[in-house]
Structure formats: structure tokens, C-alpha cells
Scaffold this motif. Structure first.
Motif, PDB file in Angstrom:
ATOM      1  N   GLU A  21      -2.000   5.726  -5.152  1.00 40.38           N
ATOM      2  CA  GLU A  21      -3.430   5.688  -4.542  1.00 40.38           C
ATOM      3  C   GLU A  21      -4.295   5.017  -5.667  1.00 40.38           C
ATOM      4  O   GLU A  21      -4.315   5.313  -6.837  1.00 40.38           O
ATOM      5  CB  GLU A  21      -3.820   7.142  -4.373  1.00 40.38           C
ATOM      6  N   MET A  76      -9.327  -4.028   1.160  1.00 44.88           N
ATOM      7  CA  MET A  76      -9.081  -3.868  -0.161  1.00 44.88           C
ATOM      8  C   MET A  76     -10.314  -4.289  -0.961  1.00 44.88           C
ATOM      9  O   MET A  76     -11.128  -5.011  -0.285  1.00 44.88           O
ATOM     10  CB  MET A  76      -7.999  -4.579  -0.763  1.00 44.88           C
ATOM     11  N   PHE A  93      -6.304  -1.420  -3.366  1.00 46.50           N
ATOM     12  CA  PHE A  93      -6.214  -0.491  -2.129  1.00 46.50           C
ATOM     13  C   PHE A  93      -7.134   0.820  -2.401  1.00 46.50           C
ATOM     14  O   PHE A  93      -7.280   1.412  -3.220  1.00 46.50           O
ATOM     15  CB  PHE A  93      -4.965  -0.114  -1.841  1.00 46.50           C
ATOM     16  N   LYS A  99       0.878  -1.273  -0.013  1.00 47.47           N
ATOM     17  CA  LYS A  99       0.120   0.000   0.060  1.00 47.47           C
ATOM     18  C   LYS A  99       0.853   1.118   0.004  1.00 47.47           C
ATOM     19  O   LYS A  99       0.561   2.194  -0.587  1.00 47.47           O
ATOM     20  CB  LYS A  99      -0.742   0.057   1.193  1.00 47.47           C
TER      21      LYS A  99
END
Length: 212
Positions: free
Chosen positions: A145, A171, A211, A140
């Protein structure tokens, strides 16, 4: 089967530093400098003999690929393929991927591939599985992002374990496939293991987890 020791492997890797990064820590946050074009970076952990990464590089020239393989006598086979095909969007690392944060900056990677990772079936070895939560934490951090992880495996237990691990980590499971080759996905590039197992009629499982 344990890979046969190749005493010439060190020299071979050092001879091809245009494709092999000998000190990956020095590139943290600056991986784009290793490529001819500034493009998204996809990372494969456990490159094996390189069939996947070279196939992906050929199919997706608009992506930069980095492949990590711990076993020196195996990564030289991947290097053979890279030297032969001469892609400008592949880099190899011969090291342990236990802490990617040593090599990649925050948000530097766009996608991570886990292909036929060691399932570590014994409960006492759970922490070594590449979908254990401590690995997910570092994924992550190095992923941008919304970055994702794609796992392919022939091991049903690891697949189910990973689904649970991804979900418990919060997730999003964008794809869950119980028999990858039934999909006849034209973008799927097979690894050496995948070819072997699928030829025996064994189902290949795939999950794409993102994520948030």
C-alpha cells in the motif's frame, strides 16, 4: 541493435543460482528467503546489462533488489557484474515480466523501476507499453500500500503518455522531472542507456508515481 546470441548463456545462468532464480513462480510470497536480511524489496523491470541494479545495491545495502530481464544474452552481462561485486542484496530473473503476479505475492514489492523501457511508438502496440493500464493494475497488486513506480526515459512521447496513464489510473505524481541531470541528484544511478543518451546532451525524463 540485436544482442549477439551466446550459446553458453544457459549454462552460465544455471551455474550461479545463488544470484539467478530459475523458477521465480516457486518464490511467490517468499522472496525474502532469497536474501540474507529481511528488507524492503525494489524491483527493476528490464535490467539490461545490470549497471543500474548493481549500482543501486551498492549504494543502498538496506534494500533488497530483484531485476528482471527477458533477453538471455543480455542478462548474462548483468550476472557478470553481480558475480564480480558479490552483493547479498541482488537477485536476477531471466523471464518475461508480462504478469508479475505469477512471481510476486500481493504487497510483496515496495517499489518498481522502469528504466528506458521500449516506448512501442506505434498506436497499435500501446498495450505493450509498461505503463499501459493493464500493467499498472498488476503493479498495484504486487506493490505494498502506497508503493510507487519510478520511470526514467529519454523518450518524450513515452514520458508524456506515462504521465497521462498514471494520472488516469488515479496515481499521485510525487515527482516530475524534465531534465534529470540538471538536478544533480547524488542518489541517481545511471543505466548504460542513460550514460549514452545524456552524453549526447539529450534530456532524461523521470517521474515518480504512487498508488493511493
Amino acid at each position: 541493435m540485436r544482442a549477439r546470441h551466446k550459446p553458453w548463456a544457459d549454462d552460465y545462468l544455471k551455474k550461479h543460482t545463488e544470484y539467478v532464480v530459475l523458477e521465480p513462480e516457486s518464490l511467490k510470497g517468499n522472496w525474502q528467503s532469497r536474501f540474507s536480511q529481511h528488507q524492503p524489496i525494489y524491483l527493476e523491470i528490464g535490467a539490461g546489462k545490470g549497471q543500474f541494479i548493481t549500482g543501486m545495491a551498492d549504494q543502498f545495502p538496506s534494500i533488497n533488489f530483484v531485476a528482471i530481464e527477458l533477453v538471455k544474452s543480455i542478462i548474462v552481462s548483468a550476472l557478470d557484474k553481480v558475480v564480480e561485486s558479490k552483493p547479498d542484496n541482488v537477485q536476477l530473473i531471466n523471464t518475461d515480466a508480462k504478469d508479475l503476479r505469477s512471481f510476486f505475492g500481493e504487497g510483496e514489492v515496495d517499489r518498481i523501476y522502469l528504466n528506458f523501457s521500449d516506448p512501442w511508438p506505434k498506436n497499435k502496440h500501446e498495450k505493450r507499453r509498461l505503463t499501459y493500464h493493464t500493467f499498472l493494475e498488476q503493479y498495484k497488486e504486487v506493490l505494498k500500500e502506497g508503493g510507487d513506480v519510478i520511470l526514467k526515459t529519454d523518450n518524450r512521447h513515452l514520458f508524456e503518455y506515462s504521465l497521462t496513464s498514471f494520472s488516469q489510473f488515479g496515481m499521485v505524481l510525487d515527482e516530475v522531472t524534465l531534465d534529470l541531470h540538471e538536478l544533480e541528484d547524488p542518489t541517481n544511478v545511471m543505466t548504460e542507456y542513460e550514460e549514452k543518451f545524456s552524453s549526447r546532451g539529450q534530456p532524461i525524463y523521470r517521474v515518480q508515481a504512487r498508488f493511493q
